[in-house]
Design a protein around this motif. Structure first.
Motif, PDB file in Angstrom:
ATOM      1  N   GLY A  75       0.807  -1.221   0.000  1.00 24.15           N
ATOM      2  CA  GLY A  75       0.000   0.000   0.000  1.00 24.15           C
ATOM      3  C   GLY A  75       0.838   1.268   0.000  1.00 24.15           C
ATOM      4  O   GLY A  75       2.068   1.231  -0.106  1.00 24.15           O
ATOM      5  N   GLY A  76       0.132   2.380   0.126  1.00 25.12           N
ATOM      6  CA  GLY A  76       0.815   3.675   0.170  1.00 25.12           C
ATOM      7  C   GLY A  76       1.729   3.758   1.383  1.00 25.12           C
ATOM      8  O   GLY A  76       2.843   4.291   1.316  1.00 25.12           O
ATOM      9  N   ILE A  77       1.275   3.217   2.492  1.00 24.93           N
ATOM     10  CA  ILE A  77       2.073   3.282   3.723  1.00 24.93           C
ATOM     11  C   ILE A  77       3.337   2.447   3.575  1.00 24.93           C
ATOM     12  O   ILE A  77       4.424   2.862   3.980  1.00 24.93           O
ATOM     13  CB  ILE A  77       1.225   2.830   4.937  1.00 24.93           C
ATOM     14  CG1 ILE A  77       0.147   3.900   5.182  1.00 24.93           C
ATOM     15  CG2 ILE A  77       2.095   2.609   6.158  1.00 24.93           C
ATOM     16  CD1 ILE A  77      -0.625   3.724   6.463  1.00 24.93           C
ATOM     17  N   TRP A 105      -1.202  12.687   5.311  1.00 26.67           N
ATOM     18  CA  TRP A 105      -0.459  11.639   4.612  1.00 26.67           C
ATOM     19  C   TRP A 105       0.999  12.001   4.406  1.00 26.67           C
ATOM     20  O   TRP A 105       1.876  11.150   4.584  1.00 26.67           O
ATOM     21  CB  TRP A 105      -1.143  11.269   3.293  1.00 26.67           C
ATOM     22  CG  TRP A 105      -2.374  10.453   3.562  1.00 26.67           C
ATOM     23  CD1 TRP A 105      -3.673  10.841   3.389  1.00 26.67           C
ATOM     24  CD2 TRP A 105      -2.421   9.133   4.125  1.00 26.67           C
ATOM     25  NE1 TRP A 105      -4.519   9.829   3.808  1.00 26.67           N
ATOM     26  CE2 TRP A 105      -3.780   8.786   4.265  1.00 26.67           C
ATOM     27  CE3 TRP A 105      -1.452   8.222   4.545  1.00 26.67           C
ATOM     28  CZ2 TRP A 105      -4.190   7.555   4.785  1.00 26.67           C
ATOM     29  CZ3 TRP A 105      -1.859   6.993   5.063  1.00 26.67           C
ATOM     30  CH2 TRP A 105      -3.209   6.680   5.176  1.00 26.67           C
ATOM     31  N   CYS A 151       2.878  14.916  -1.374  1.00 29.91           N
ATOM     32  CA  CYS A 151       1.622  14.160  -1.509  1.00 29.91           C
ATOM     33  C   CYS A 151       0.705  15.057  -2.328  1.00 29.91           C
ATOM     34  O   CYS A 151       0.285  16.112  -1.847  1.00 29.91           O
ATOM     35  CB  CYS A 151       1.009  13.863  -0.136  1.00 29.91           C
ATOM     36  SG  CYS A 151      -0.606  13.075  -0.261  1.00 29.91           S
ATOM     37  N   ASN A 153      -2.278  14.788  -3.416  1.00 28.38           N
ATOM     38  CA  ASN A 153      -3.669  14.950  -2.973  1.00 28.38           C
ATOM     39  C   ASN A 153      -3.786  14.399  -1.550  1.00 28.38           C
ATOM     40  O   ASN A 153      -3.639  13.192  -1.348  1.00 28.38           O
ATOM     41  CB  ASN A 153      -4.643  14.234  -3.903  1.00 28.38           C
ATOM     42  CG  ASN A 153      -6.097  14.527  -3.543  1.00 28.38           C
ATOM     43  OD1 ASN A 153      -6.565  15.655  -3.671  1.00 28.38           O
ATOM     44  ND2 ASN A 153      -6.813  13.525  -3.061  1.00 28.38           N
ATOM     45  N   THR A 155      -5.770  13.211   1.155  1.00 31.46           N
ATOM     46  CA  THR A 155      -7.093  12.588   1.211  1.00 31.46           C
ATOM     47  C   THR A 155      -7.925  13.047   2.413  1.00 31.46           C
ATOM     48  O   THR A 155      -9.156  13.142   2.324  1.00 31.46           O
ATOM     49  CB  THR A 155      -6.887  11.060   1.291  1.00 31.46           C
ATOM     50  OG1 THR A 155      -5.818  10.716   0.418  1.00 31.46           O
ATOM     51  CG2 THR A 155      -8.119  10.294   0.898  1.00 31.46           C
ATOM     52  N   ASP A 179       3.269  10.925  -3.835  1.00 33.96           N
ATOM     53  CA  ASP A 179       2.226  10.003  -3.381  1.00 33.96           C
ATOM     54  C   ASP A 179       0.916  10.486  -3.999  1.00 33.96           C
ATOM     55  O   ASP A 179       0.364  11.504  -3.582  1.00 33.96           O
ATOM     56  CB  ASP A 179       2.153  10.019  -1.849  1.00 33.96           C
ATOM     57  CG  ASP A 179       1.017   9.157  -1.300  1.00 33.96           C
ATOM     58  OD1 ASP A 179       0.247   8.581  -2.103  1.00 33.96           O
ATOM     59  OD2 ASP A 179       0.900   9.058  -0.060  1.00 33.96           O
ATOM     60  N   SER A 181      -1.815   8.502  -4.256  1.00 31.37           N
ATOM     61  CA  SER A 181      -2.766   7.428  -3.943  1.00 31.37           C
ATOM     62  C   SER A 181      -4.224   7.798  -4.199  1.00 31.37           C
ATOM     63  O   SER A 181      -4.996   6.975  -4.674  1.00 31.37           O
ATOM     64  CB  SER A 181      -2.622   7.008  -2.476  1.00 31.37           C
ATOM     65  OG  SER A 181      -1.377   6.413  -2.238  1.00 31.37           O
ATOM     66  N   GLN A 202      -6.791   1.403  -3.765  1.00 32.53           N
ATOM     67  CA  GLN A 202      -8.191   1.358  -3.305  1.00 32.53           C
ATOM     68  C   GLN A 202      -8.938   2.683  -3.316  1.00 32.53           C
ATOM     69  O   GLN A 202     -10.076   2.752  -2.868  1.00 32.53           O
ATOM     70  CB  GLN A 202      -8.254   0.726  -1.909  1.00 32.53           C
ATOM     71  CG  GLN A 202      -7.689   1.555  -0.779  1.00 32.53           C
ATOM     72  CD  GLN A 202      -6.190   1.380  -0.580  1.00 32.53           C
ATOM     73  OE1 GLN A 202      -5.491   0.926  -1.456  1.00 32.53           O
ATOM     74  NE2 GLN A 202      -5.691   1.742   0.596  1.00 32.53           N
ATOM     75  N   LYS A 203      -8.307   3.751  -3.827  1.00 33.52           N
ATOM     76  CA  LYS A 203      -9.028   5.022  -3.949  1.00 33.52           C
ATOM     77  C   LYS A 203      -9.569   5.176  -5.381  1.00 33.52           C
ATOM     78  O   LYS A 203     -10.745   5.380  -5.590  1.00 33.52           O
ATOM     79  CB  LYS A 203      -8.119   6.212  -3.625  1.00 33.52           C
ATOM     80  CG  LYS A 203      -7.461   6.366  -2.242  1.00 33.52           C
ATOM     81  CD  LYS A 203      -7.834   5.480  -1.176  1.00 33.52           C
ATOM     82  CE  LYS A 203      -7.296   5.666   0.216  1.00 33.52           C
ATOM     83  NZ  LYS A 203      -6.020   6.223   0.487  1.00 33.52           N
TER      84      LYS A 203
HETATM   85  C1  LIG Z   1      -4.963   5.934   1.525  1.00 32.06           C
HETATM   86  C2  LIG Z   1      -3.679   6.634   1.351  1.00 32.06           C
HETATM   87  C3  LIG Z   1      -2.450   6.055   1.711  1.00 32.06           C
HETATM   88  C4  LIG Z   1      -2.350   4.720   2.424  1.00 32.06           C
HETATM   89  O1  LIG Z   1      -2.658   3.650   1.708  1.00 32.06           O
HETATM   90  P1  LIG Z   1      -2.604   2.177   2.358  1.00 32.06           P
HETATM   91  O2  LIG Z   1      -2.964   1.344   1.206  1.00 32.06           O
HETATM   92  O3  LIG Z   1      -3.590   2.139   3.481  1.00 32.06           O
HETATM   93  O4  LIG Z   1      -1.219   1.941   2.840  1.00 32.06           O
HETATM   94  C5  LIG Z   1      -1.298   6.748   1.471  1.00 32.06           C
HETATM   95  N1  LIG Z   1      -1.331   7.976   0.916  1.00 32.06           N
HETATM   96  C6  LIG Z   1      -2.477   8.581   0.581  1.00 32.06           C
HETATM   97  C7  LIG Z   1      -2.456   9.932  -0.026  1.00 32.06           C
HETATM   98  C8  LIG Z   1      -3.695   7.929   0.789  1.00 32.06           C
HETATM   99  O5  LIG Z   1      -4.849   8.519   0.448  1.00 32.06           O
END
Ligand SMILES: *Cc1c(COP(=O)(O)O)cnc(C)c1O
Length: 367
Positions: A75-77, A105, A151, A153, A155, A179, A181, A202-203
């Protein structure tokens, strides 16, 4: 069957056409007699799914040939650690990394990267409670940064870069890492202005479990010795994202979303629709004192729209009434409170119109 309007920040709404196609293909993908979930990732069926997904996302974002498209996990994390593990080795240790702190984020990215580098917060909007992107001419970038992290955007805070900052001249040519995401594929971008782009799926891409990473060739091959092999971009790139078993089903759904986007006219057409959807909602919020969005106009996110009721004691009543109208997941993130409507690519304009209709009726009743 009822389909609600789902304003969740993520996992988020997916295009109904995509879900329907996935349902149709669930038991028998294209005459293979198998579900995609059951296929070998090295078999010709899945390889064809993977290759089509890479080709389509390359086309959608006009990704230049000197960039690799990688599908990772974590994931993003996870990428908050994977990025420094792959990039700081290009500099003498401990390397400096510049961060622009624009919200929750980027804050998490700073915290994680500190394990692997000296994190320099080159600009921050924390004092303004993350309601604006700090102007580019106020950033205090380092002369020899390993990279600059933004980042694009936020979130949770609902702020979005409306331009791509140029950082090369001030940093000894440091690559820009973004980032994306929560807004990748929502707008046209010039990939060549970035060293690395990443996004959890997942976004705006597909189901949770796959992370899209776009990385320039010269930034691959510098992983620190402590970097896990499965997260070393060179290992991943040399093995076409199959160094270990990739999240095959998530890649398949992402591929269907890419096909859907192409049918919608691509990212540019999507961007026009996203501009129109966001304008409808912000214009309404700005037209009344009953609701409030705190973000500076030039930094407002087209994807995540946080807003507050002027009388916060009505929050629970508001959410209960929204649920009755099948408008779901409007509660703001617990760290900032209030409400948030996430209106990603797959949220139709009818969903935004239904939300505005409810906002009006609620104000009429309680305003
Ligand atoms: C949701 C999100 C993340 C984290 O994503 P995970 O899949 O939960 O690790 C990281 N960065 C941004 C900008 C996000 O919106």
């Amino acid at each position: 069957m009822t389909r609600v309007y789902n304003f969740s920040a993520g996992p988020a709404v997916l295009p109904q056409e995509v879900l329907r196609q996935a349902a149709d293909e669930m038991l028998d993908w294209h005459g293979s007699g198998m579900s995609v979930m059951e296929m070998s990732h090295r078999g010709k069926e899945f390889i064809s799914i993977y290759e089509a997904a890479v080709k389509d996302v390359r086309e959608l974002l006009a990704i230049p040939h000197n960039y690799q498209v990688l599908f990772l996990q974590g994931g993003g994390i996870g990428e908050n650690a994977i990025v420094p593990l792959n990039l700081v080795g290009r500099k003498s240790q401990p390397a400096v990394v510049d961060f622009i702190h624009t919200g929750s984020w980027s804050g998490k990215s700073i915290k994680e990267a500190k394990k692997y580098c000296k994190a320099n917060v080159a600009a921050s909007s924390e004092e303004k409670k993350f309601t604006a992107i700090p102007p580019r001419d106020t950033w205090k970038l380092s002369k020899d940064a390993a990279y600059v992290h933004i980042c694009t955007n936020e979130t949770i805070d609902g702020v979005e870069f409306q331009y791509t900052p140029d950082v090369a001249a001030d940093t000894g040519n440091a690559p820009l890492v973004a980032d994306m995401s929560s807004h990748i594929l929502s707008r046209a971008i010039d990939v060549a202005k970035y060293g690395v782009i990443f996004g959890g799926a997942q976004k705006n891409i597909g189901p949770a479990g796959v992370t899209l990473v776009i990385v320039r060739d010269d930034l691959i091959g510098h992983a620190l010795p402590i970097c896990p092999s499965a997260f070393d971009w060179k290992m991943v790139a040399d093995n076409s994202s199959m160094y270990n078993t990739p999240p095959t089903y998530a890649i398949y759904i992402a591929g269907l979303v890419f096909q859907w986007l192409k049918k919608q006219g691509g990212v540019e057409a999507m961007e026009q629709r996203n501009i129109a959807k966001a304008a409808l909602l912000y214009d309404y919020l700005d037209s009344t004192g009953f609701y409030r969005n705190n973000v500076a106009r030039d930094s407002r996110s087209r994807m995540n729209v946080p807003f507050y009721l002027s009388d916060e004691s009505l929050n629970d009543t508001f959410l209960a009434g929204a649920k009755e109208r099948q408008l779901l997941q409007l509660k703001g993130h617990k760290s900032v409170g209030g409400m948030r409507a996430s209106i990603y690519n797959a949220m139709p304009v009818e969903g935004v119109q239904a939300l505005i209709g409810y906002l009006k009726d609620f104000e009429k009743k309680y305003g």
